[in-house]
Design an enzyme around this catalytic site. Structure first.
Site, PDB file in Angstrom:
ATOM      1  N   GLN A 183      52.399  42.594  34.215  1.00  0.00           N
ATOM      2  CA  GLN A 183      51.406  41.596  33.822  1.00  0.00           C
ATOM      3  C   GLN A 183      51.522  41.322  32.333  1.00  0.00           C
ATOM      4  O   GLN A 183      50.945  42.009  31.492  1.00  0.00           O
ATOM      5  CB  GLN A 183      49.982  42.019  34.179  1.00  0.00           C
ATOM      6  N   PHE A 184      52.257  40.283  32.031  1.00  0.00           N
ATOM      7  CA  PHE A 184      52.536  39.832  30.671  1.00  0.00           C
ATOM      8  C   PHE A 184      51.253  39.627  29.864  1.00  0.00           C
ATOM      9  O   PHE A 184      51.190  39.938  28.678  1.00  0.00           O
ATOM     10  CB  PHE A 184      53.343  38.528  30.779  1.00  0.00           C
ATOM     11  N   THR A 185      50.202  39.110  30.496  1.00  0.00           N
ATOM     12  CA  THR A 185      48.987  38.748  29.760  1.00  0.00           C
ATOM     13  C   THR A 185      48.231  39.950  29.210  1.00  0.00           C
ATOM     14  O   THR A 185      47.378  39.780  28.341  1.00  0.00           O
ATOM     15  CB  THR A 185      48.041  37.898  30.631  1.00  0.00           C
TER      16      THR A 185
END
Length: 160
Positions: free
Chosen positions: A78-80
């Site tokens: 999850q990049f965010t």
């Protein structure tokens, strides 16, 4: 590196309508990679996720880890999670690792975790994923292993 871990009774991740990973009782771990993260952070985060005591013992206290209960693990990139949200109303991503570093360190995290917990399933890096879960408790923790900090050059006066 960051892990947002949730104690679950079940969880799954779908890509294009197909289930790519599903677990029963265990942990859903959303993983974010920050700029400056390296192999050491991946190894330390594996130990924290597998060893963090979030499951109840016989007295109902959170004293048991995923390893203790021999639970399952669903790891989803999850990049965010690495976003800078300190100001404004829109996240900035200058604090996130490059896609190349992200995929490399996420892959290393998964490789290391599989060696210790073969009941691990994963999401797909870079895909549009649909994640479903039943959060047990609810119990959710944010774990972070700080990125490597470069030692400052004493002759560099730019930060003074």
């Amino acid at each position: 590196m960051i892990a947002l871990i949730q104690r679950v009774t079940e969880a799954r991740v779908e890509v294009d309508g197909n289930v790519v990973g599903a677990i029963g009782r265990g942990i859903l771990a959303l993983i974010g990679v920050e700029r400056g993260d390296a192999e050491a952070q991946a190894g330390r985060l594996v130990a924290r996720v597998l060893g963090y005591r979030i499951f109840p013992d016989a007295e109902g206290k959170m004293n048991l880890s995923l390893q203790d209960i021999r639970g399952e693990l669903l790891v989803v990139p999850q990049f965010t999670l690495a976003a800078d949200t300190k100001t404004g109303t829109r996240a900035g991503f200058s604090t996130a690792a490059s896609p190349e570093d992200g995929i490399r360190l996420f892959g290393l995290f998964v490789k290391n975790v599989l060696e210790k917990n073969p009941k691990t399933k994963t999401g797909q890096f870079g895909a549009d994923m649909k994640v479903s879960l039943v959060n047990d408790g609810p119990v959710t923790f944010w774990l972070r292993v700080s990125p490597a900090v470069k030692e400052r050059d004493p002759s560099d006066r730019s930060g003074s």
